[in-house]
Design an enzyme around this catalytic site. Structure first.
Site, PDB file in Angstrom:
ATOM      1  N   ASP A   1      -5.795   2.521  -3.635  1.00 39.86           N
ATOM      2  CA  ASP A   1      -7.086   2.432  -2.949  1.00 39.86           C
ATOM      3  C   ASP A   1      -7.382   3.643  -2.053  1.00 39.86           C
ATOM      4  O   ASP A   1      -8.510   3.820  -1.609  1.00 39.86           O
ATOM      5  CB  ASP A   1      -7.228   1.112  -2.166  1.00 39.86           C
ATOM      6  CG  ASP A   1      -6.125   0.887  -1.149  1.00 39.86           C
ATOM      7  OD1 ASP A   1      -5.223   1.754  -1.036  1.00 39.86           O
ATOM      8  OD2 ASP A   1      -6.157  -0.160  -0.475  1.00 39.86           O
ATOM      9  N   ARG A   2      -6.381   4.484  -1.817  1.00 40.69           N
ATOM     10  CA  ARG A   2      -6.640   5.665  -0.979  1.00 40.69           C
ATOM     11  C   ARG A   2      -6.825   6.914  -1.826  1.00 40.69           C
ATOM     12  O   ARG A   2      -6.415   6.948  -2.990  1.00 40.69           O
ATOM     13  CB  ARG A   2      -5.460   5.907  -0.042  1.00 40.69           C
ATOM     14  CG  ARG A   2      -5.234   4.774   0.917  1.00 40.69           C
ATOM     15  CD  ARG A   2      -4.176   5.130   1.929  1.00 40.69           C
ATOM     16  NE  ARG A   2      -4.076   4.052   2.906  1.00 40.69           N
ATOM     17  CZ  ARG A   2      -3.625   4.203   4.132  1.00 40.69           C
ATOM     18  NH1 ARG A   2      -3.203   5.376   4.543  1.00 40.69           N
ATOM     19  NH2 ARG A   2      -3.579   3.178   4.957  1.00 40.69           N
TER      20      ARG A   2
ATOM     21  N   ASP B   1      -2.633   6.478  -3.328  1.00 39.69           N
ATOM     22  CA  ASP B   1      -1.467   5.862  -2.694  1.00 39.69           C
ATOM     23  C   ASP B   1      -0.824   4.785  -3.565  1.00 39.69           C
ATOM     24  O   ASP B   1      -1.193   4.606  -4.728  1.00 39.69           O
ATOM     25  CB  ASP B   1      -1.858   5.288  -1.324  1.00 39.69           C
ATOM     26  CG  ASP B   1      -2.722   4.047  -1.443  1.00 39.69           C
ATOM     27  OD1 ASP B   1      -3.449   3.930  -2.439  1.00 39.69           O
ATOM     28  OD2 ASP B   1      -2.678   3.183  -0.536  1.00 39.69           O
TER      29      ASP B   1
ATOM     30  N   SER C   1       0.810  -1.221   0.000  1.00 35.97           N
ATOM     31  CA  SER C   1       0.000   0.000   0.000  1.00 35.97           C
ATOM     32  C   SER C   1       0.844   1.272   0.000  1.00 35.97           C
ATOM     33  O   SER C   1       1.676   1.468  -0.869  1.00 35.97           O
ATOM     34  CB  SER C   1      -0.962  -0.033   1.186  1.00 35.97           C
ATOM     35  OG  SER C   1      -1.876   1.019   1.098  1.00 35.97           O
ATOM     36  N   HIS C   2       0.690   2.084   1.035  1.00 38.83           N
ATOM     37  CA  HIS C   2       1.354   3.383   1.107  1.00 38.83           C
ATOM     38  C   HIS C   2       2.768   3.305   1.679  1.00 38.83           C
ATOM     39  O   HIS C   2       3.440   4.315   1.789  1.00 38.83           O
ATOM     40  CB  HIS C   2       0.502   4.310   1.962  1.00 38.83           C
ATOM     41  CG  HIS C   2       0.188   3.694   3.294  1.00 38.83           C
ATOM     42  ND1 HIS C   2      -0.707   2.654   3.410  1.00 38.83           N
ATOM     43  CD2 HIS C   2       0.683   3.911   4.515  1.00 38.83           C
ATOM     44  CE1 HIS C   2      -0.759   2.270   4.670  1.00 38.83           C
ATOM     45  NE2 HIS C   2       0.072   3.022   5.369  1.00 38.83           N
TER      46      HIS C   2
ATOM     47  N   LYS D   1     -11.553  -0.296  -1.022  1.00 41.46           N
ATOM     48  CA  LYS D   1     -11.643   1.152  -1.132  1.00 41.46           C
ATOM     49  C   LYS D   1     -11.028   1.543  -2.467  1.00 41.46           C
ATOM     50  O   LYS D   1     -10.222   0.797  -3.019  1.00 41.46           O
ATOM     51  CB  LYS D   1     -10.987   1.843   0.045  1.00 41.46           C
ATOM     52  CG  LYS D   1      -9.543   1.478   0.333  1.00 41.46           C
ATOM     53  CD  LYS D   1      -9.103   2.174   1.620  1.00 41.46           C
ATOM     54  CE  LYS D   1      -7.660   1.870   1.971  1.00 41.46           C
ATOM     55  NZ  LYS D   1      -7.523   0.604   2.720  1.00 41.46           N
TER      56      LYS D   1
ATOM     57  N   ASP E   1      -0.981   1.535  -3.943  1.00 44.16           N
ATOM     58  CA  ASP E   1      -1.798   0.528  -4.634  1.00 44.16           C
ATOM     59  C   ASP E   1      -3.133   1.073  -5.138  1.00 44.16           C
ATOM     60  O   ASP E   1      -3.978   0.309  -5.603  1.00 44.16           O
ATOM     61  CB  ASP E   1      -2.011  -0.693  -3.734  1.00 44.16           C
ATOM     62  CG  ASP E   1      -2.792  -0.373  -2.467  1.00 44.16           C
ATOM     63  OD1 ASP E   1      -2.689   0.770  -1.974  1.00 44.16           O
ATOM     64  OD2 ASP E   1      -3.500  -1.261  -1.963  1.00 44.16           O
TER      65      ASP E   1
HETATM   66  C1  VG1 Z   1      -4.172   1.437   8.084  1.00 41.97           C
HETATM   67  C2  VG1 Z   1      -5.408   2.305   8.210  1.00 41.97           C
HETATM   68  C3  VG1 Z   1      -6.648   1.491   7.917  1.00 41.97           C
HETATM   69  C4  VG1 Z   1      -6.525   0.841   6.527  1.00 41.97           C
HETATM   70  C5  VG1 Z   1      -5.232   0.045   6.446  1.00 41.97           C
HETATM   71  C6  VG1 Z   1      -4.997  -0.505   5.047  1.00 41.97           C
HETATM   72  O1  VG1 Z   1      -4.224   0.385   9.026  1.00 41.97           O
HETATM   73  O2  VG1 Z   1      -5.483   2.889   9.485  1.00 41.97           O
HETATM   74  O3  VG1 Z   1      -7.782   2.319   7.997  1.00 41.97           O
HETATM   75  O4  VG1 Z   1      -7.609   0.006   6.280  1.00 41.97           O
HETATM   76  O5  VG1 Z   1      -4.121   0.862   6.784  1.00 41.97           O
HETATM   77  O6  VG1 Z   1      -4.875   0.550   4.135  1.00 41.97           O
HETATM   78  P1  VG1 Z   1      -3.442   0.456  10.443  1.00 41.97           P
HETATM   79  O7  VG1 Z   1      -3.703  -0.867  11.087  1.00 41.97           O
HETATM   80  O8  VG1 Z   1      -2.009   0.716  10.106  1.00 41.97           O
HETATM   81  O9  VG1 Z   1      -4.035   1.611  11.184  1.00 41.97           O
HETATM   82  V1  VG1 Z   1      -3.966   0.438   2.709  1.00 41.97           V
HETATM   83  O10 VG1 Z   1      -4.253   1.666   1.748  1.00 41.97           O
HETATM   84  O11 VG1 Z   1      -3.334  -0.900   2.933  1.00 41.97           O
HETATM   85  O12 VG1 Z   1      -4.478  -0.795   1.877  1.00 41.97           O
HETATM   86 CO    CO Z   2      -3.515   1.338  -0.076  1.00 47.23          CO
END
Ligand code: VG1
Ligand code: CO
Length: 546
Positions: free
Chosen positions: A284-285, A280, A115-116, A379, A282
């Protein structure tokens, strides 16, 4: 066809239970022989429907994406998968993967992303399994995979030449059919069904509207260029950093005020642009900005709920809304006034899946820059951007005007999140354990002018399948509608990250335009004091304030 059986022993989870989404570790860890294979084999061992079925495969283009795709193709062939659909160059954004799984009725998908989190040889890599509805594996599936990784003794693979991932078309690996597809096409077609492309095209053509989208050198570049510039007629150059790089250009592909600072700057100063957005690693944000204006993700969800009827794919109205627990209650307020069902779920998109499948909700969101709907089961960053574009085109107002009107009608939920990153894991756990123990005696107490209305450790019972999730974060609510939430991140790869979520309700329109950190200063001080953050973590201030 040479099938080989290789011995593996240690679980990639190293005894830690799975976090918020999938498996995330440093690239070097994923490169350890047998490491990736262990996780993938555990998926095949626990998901028998994949044998003889279709698997979707792709990732966000980060370092090790290409190598991992080839490894997984060989394991899939050895495990009897009939067909694997893989995005060209090994690319698929998370929402596009969800779209492709659904459209092709696949038995599941493997998405390669952290992800990010930063990428590159010293950065992070990750993998997650998505189920046939296109969504992240629910907890029961994740637990089964986790358990299997601990007892697994072998993985199956074949010897086969690497597939040319750069050429779309048919290929094969050890008898398994491989289809290399355009990673954008299915997704772009779905967006065209949901949004009024003609109206948005007119908005861009008017010459009165300027926009920039920051793909942050990550996966949304090709999607945004195709949809915004080619299909919707936004001027070339609207998409910034649009070429995916294995190390995301050395940056941190997290669309927030800190990591997308250059984009934020474009909405300020003497010649601000009208609309700016980012996504972000991947895809999804999303982050949404107007002229001199930042829309918090919690507000964005509330505005969407209040305005869904303006947007093509939702003009008949919505069934309901859900938000993750730490997300502000701005959407609840709209749902209450409009008479819509509203659900509060634990953090992580997997908890929305059942509600979406059951038709109980249409829109859902998280404070962490995540918004989405029932069109896929993840998302969706670009979807949120297109939703806002459709709204701006339909209402012919600026982001600022839409937000101000929204607050006047529903009240404003001031909101901020403070993150303390890379904290000593033992100290962070002790801090949360202490708060949990404190919650029982807190209700009714007055502290620094705030009266505690309730305090608990959030637990959730899924209204569709009755499954129970406990210890999802400490909630402390106050008499004036303010709220503090504490929880530990489940996605980090170094130490612990403490997240403190703060919210304050302001119904008075005259008081809705203060600086957020100033408006919330007393609550911020209280949050630190209650949890003894400075004393227990040794940190005088958070690393990231959103
Ligand atoms: C974080 C965010 C959560 C989100 C997750 C995956 O998790 O707070 O809201 O669903 O990332 O997002 P955490 O446990 O670090 O608070 V991402 O864009 O992976 O796919
Ligand atoms: Co993401």
């Amino acid at each position: 066809l040479a099938m080989s059986v290789t011995t593996v022993s240690t679980s990639p989870f190293e005894g830690q239970r799975p976090g918020t989404s999938g498996l995330r570790k440093k690239v070097a860890v994923f490169q350890t022989p047998g490491y990736l294979e262990n996780f993938v084999q555990a998926v095949f061992d626990t998901q028998p429907a994949l044998r003889g079925g279709t698997l979707v495969l792709g990732g966000d283009g980060r370092f090790y994406n290409r190598e991992a795709v080839q490894v997984i193709l060989r394991l899939a062939a050895a495990n009897g998968v009939a067909r694997t659909v893989v995005g060209q160059h090994g690319w698929l954004s998370t929402p596009a993967a969800s779209c492709v799984i659904r459209k092709r009725r696949a038995q599941g998908g493997l998405i390669l992303s952290a992800s990010h989190n930063p990428g590159g040889p010293d950065g992070d890599f990750g993998i997650k399994f998505n189920v046939p509805n296109g969504g992240p594996a629910p907890e029961a599936v994740t637990e089964a995979i986790y358990d299997r990784t601990r007892s697994i003794e072998r993985y199956l693979t074949v010897e086969a030449a690497a597939v040319d991932l750069d050429r779309c078309g048919a290929a094969s690996v050890g008898g398994m059919a491989v289809e290399v597809i355009d990673p954008v096409a299915d997704y772009a077609a779905l967006m065209q069904e949901l949004f009024d492309f003609e109206r948005i095209h007119q908005l861009f053509n008017s010459g009165l509207f300027t926009m920039r989208f920051d793909a942050m050198h990550a996966i949304t570049g090709p999607y945004a260029t195709q949809i915004l510039e080619r299909m919707l007629g936004a001027e070339p150059g609207t998409v910034l950093n649009g070429t995916p790089e294995p190390d995301f250009g050395g940056g941190h592909p997290d669309p927030n005020l800190v990591h997308a600072a250059a984009l934020v700057e474009m909405t300020r100063g003497a010649h601000p642009i009208d609309f700016a957005a980012a996504s972000d690693g991947d895809g999804d944000r999303n982050m949404i900005l107007g002229r001199h204006c930042f829309v918090t993700p919690s507000d964005s969800l509330a505005v969407m709920v209040a305005n869904a009827h303006h947007v093509k794919g939702y003009h008949r109205g919505i069934a309901g809304v859900a938000r993750s627990m730490p997300t502000s209650r701005a959407a609840d307020r709209v749902a209450e006034i409009l008479g819509l069902p509203c659900y509060e779920t634990p953090t992580g998109w997997k908890f929305f899946g059942n509600l979406l499948d059951a038709g109980r909700i249409t829109l859902c969101g998280e404070e962490s820059f995540g918004t989405g709907s029932d069109h896929v089961r993840e998302k969706d960053g670009l979807w949120a951007v297109l939703f806002w574009l459709n709204l701006l085109a339909a209402r012919r107002q600026s982001v600022r005007e839409i937000l101000d009107e929204h607050w006047r009608r529903f009240g404003r939920h001031y909101y901020t999140r403070h993150d303390y990153e890379g904290v000593d894991a033992t100290a962070a756990q002790a801090l949360v354990d202490r708060l949990r123990a404190m919650t029982t005696g807190l209700a009714g107490q007055a502290i620094d002018g705030f009266t505690v209305a309730y305090a608990d450790d959030f637990a959730y019972t899924d209204p569709v399948d009755g499954s129970r999730s406990e210890r999802q974060g400490i909630r402390i609510g106050f008499g004036d509608g303010s709220r503090i939430v504490y929880r530990l991140s489940g996605t980090g790869t170094e130490g612990a990250t403490l997240r403190v979520y703060l919210e304050r309700y302001e119904p008075d329109a005259q008081k809705q335009h203060q600086d957020t950190q100033e408006a919330m200063a007393p609550l911020i001080r209280l949050a630190d004091g209650l949890a003894e953050i400075t004393a227990r973590t040794g940190r005088a201030a958070p690393d990231v304030i959103t």
